[in-house]
Scaffold this active site. Structure first.
Site, PDB file in Angstrom:
ATOM      1  N   HIS A 150       0.790  -6.148 -21.813  1.00  0.00           N
ATOM      2  CA  HIS A 150       0.892  -5.116 -21.088  1.00  0.00           C
ATOM      3  C   HIS A 150      -0.239  -3.968 -21.401  1.00  0.00           C
ATOM      4  O   HIS A 150      -0.606  -2.931 -20.611  1.00  0.00           O
ATOM      5  CB  HIS A 150       2.206  -4.317 -21.446  1.00  0.00           C
ATOM      6  CG  HIS A 150       2.561  -3.503 -22.472  1.00  0.00           C
ATOM      7  ND1 HIS A 150       3.022  -4.006 -23.441  1.00  0.00           N
ATOM      8  CD2 HIS A 150       1.872  -2.357 -23.083  1.00  0.00           C
ATOM      9  CE1 HIS A 150       3.151  -3.131 -24.682  1.00  0.00           C
ATOM     10  NE2 HIS A 150       2.451  -2.383 -24.071  1.00  0.00           N
ATOM     11  N   ASP A 181       4.621 -11.015 -23.627  1.00  0.00           N
ATOM     12  CA  ASP A 181       4.194  -9.753 -23.675  1.00  0.00           C
ATOM     13  C   ASP A 181       2.914  -9.929 -24.807  1.00  0.00           C
ATOM     14  O   ASP A 181       2.658  -9.202 -25.856  1.00  0.00           O
ATOM     15  CB  ASP A 181       4.747  -8.641 -24.094  1.00  0.00           C
ATOM     16  CG  ASP A 181       4.097  -7.304 -23.793  1.00  0.00           C
ATOM     17  OD1 ASP A 181       3.125  -7.337 -23.248  1.00  0.00           O
ATOM     18  OD2 ASP A 181       4.521  -6.113 -23.926  1.00  0.00           O
ATOM     19  N   SER A 185       0.720  -0.585 -29.360  1.00  0.00           N
ATOM     20  CA  SER A 185       0.744  -1.521 -28.787  1.00  0.00           C
ATOM     21  C   SER A 185      -0.102  -2.596 -28.954  1.00  0.00           C
ATOM     22  O   SER A 185      -1.351  -2.300 -28.889  1.00  0.00           O
ATOM     23  CB  SER A 185       1.031  -1.502 -27.442  1.00  0.00           C
ATOM     24  OG  SER A 185       2.214  -0.637 -27.135  1.00  0.00           O
TER      25      SER A 185
END
Length: 421
Positions: free
Chosen positions: A250, A281, A359
């Site tokens: 993402h 992901d 992230s």
């Protein structure tokens, strides 16, 4: 007087041929399958709907069971001719098959709206120990479930009992037994309660957070991403000497351009996407370490060691290095809180603080091994809890690493197709 003409006899009506035995058997088997599968799917569908109102297991089962049974039986009762019992069982089973299968198809056909309900019901069933029903719920919700293989209980640390073994050997006067003891520890010495149960499995020693940051932070990168007019960022880390960098899918999804920057300031814009996998992901990027865009000399960095996420112990310490809210190379620490099944996927739940910008960054154990990829805060935008965070287990990453990547593409190239697989 003329004789009366004989009345013509009506032509005999064609007799209806009875269906063959094979056809009747096939129809019966089809009905049985429809009833069994339809009942299970309908029950889970109704439990998922009731689950939006209450988490209570008894309430979900009883309400779903009542609706699943009473409604089709009420319809069958209306269809049965008054006073006629012949063929009643056939009508009832036909109605059950049609209603249950129809409800299941209606709910799964509206997966855009019901998918999240199915996934949450799957999580509830898995937590209650009903793994097979949980898999059905995930499949109805369009999620491919992945359950871990059962792992043996961790072996007790031999060193903890070494002092007692050595004392017994000394009392017995058996030097040979004493030699068999791996280590002799002073029983009065304080025990480090923070050390995980399998800390000696790899032969590495625990380090302090300061030592880990000094050794590992040069291999952690900041990723600046541009998506149209919007700009954002995330974290990544180096896993081999060829210049392969790991991050979250993402982070780069929809990116028109990006820049990777190391701690020493060396930056890169010529980025290849080796693979990107939305399901877990994760994404693998590649840069030419020897040719930085700016910042002088190439970074003097080593690839990070990938650990084994199946060996993590709930309660062991962990640290993260990342770029929360753009604050580059920030160190945070906490504990492994759980190994959790959430939305049909395996996660490492951690109390290590992470924020937007973390992230794609590495989650380390205290031996400096990557055990996870920091991905998300638990809950949605309005229900985020404090220090309930999720990381993708590093074993998911290890499954994606290949010797070659035929689907590689240049980051931001609109003519290139995604290499998801």
């Amino acid at each position: 007087m003329p004789s009366p003409k004989p009345t013509p006899k009506p032509a005999p009506r064609p007799t209806r041929s009875e269906p063959s035995t094979g056809f009747r058997v096939a129809l019966t088997l089809l009905k049985i399958v429809a009833i069994v599968w339809g009942f299970v799917a309908t029950l889970i569908s109704l439990m998922a709907v009731v689950g939006a109102l209450t988490e209570n297991g008894y309430a979900r089962v009883l309400v779903a069971l009542a609706v699943a049974v009473i409604v089709p039986l009420g319809i069958a009762d209306r269809l049965l001719p008054e006073g006629q019992t012949k063929g009643g069982a056939s009508i009832i089973t036909d109605v059950l098959a049609i209603v249950w299968l129809g409800v299941a198809l209606a709910f799964t056909g509206a997966a855009k709206f019901t998918g999240s309900l199915y996934v949450k019901e799957g999580d509830r069933l898995a937590a209650a120990g009903y793994a097979q029903l949980a898999q059905v719920a995930y499949l109805l919700g369009g999620v491919r479930p992945a359950f871990p293989e059962p792992t043996p209980a961790p072996v007790a640390d031999v060193a903890a009992d070494a002092g007692a073994d050595a004392e017994a050997a000394a009392d017995a006067g058996a030097a040979a037994d004493a030699a068999a003891v791996p280590a002799v520890v002073d029983a009065s010495a304080p025990v480090d309660a923070s050390a995980p149960g399998d800390a000696g499995a790899t032969g590495k020693l625990d380090k302090t957070p300061a030592e880990l940051f000094r050794d590992l932070s040069p291999s952690v990168v900041t990723i600046f991403v541009k998506k149209g007019e919007a700009q954002g960022g995330g974290t990544g880390f180096l896993i081999d000497e060829a210049g392969v960098v790991v991050t979250n899918h993402h982070v780069i999804e929809g990116a028109t351009s990006a820049r990777i920057k190391f701690e020493n300031g060396a930056a890169y814009q010529d980025i290849q996407v080796l693979m990107d996998n939305r399901e877990v992901d994760l994404a693998l990027l590649e840069i030419n370490l020897k040719e930085p865009l700016e910042g002088g000399a190439p970074p003097d960095v080593k690839p990070l060691d990938l650990g084994d996420s199946e060996k993590i112990v709930v309660g062991e310490r962990a640290i993260a290095i990342g770029n929360p809210l753009g604050l580059e190379h920030t160190l945070t620490d906490g504990l492994v809180s759980a190994r959790r099944l959430h939305e049909g996927r395996q996660w490492i739940q951690i109390s290590v603080p992470i924020s937007p910008g973390n992230s794609g960054g590495p989650l380390f154990n205290m031996r400096g091994e990557v055990i996870g990829i920091n991905t998300a805060q638990f809950g949605g935008a309005y229900e985020r809890a404090q220090n309930l965070n999720l990381a993708v287990p590093v074993n998911e990453l290890k499954r994606l690493v290949k010797t070659s990547y035929p689907g590689r593409r240049k980051l931001g190239d609109p003519s290139a197709s995604s290499s998801q697989w």
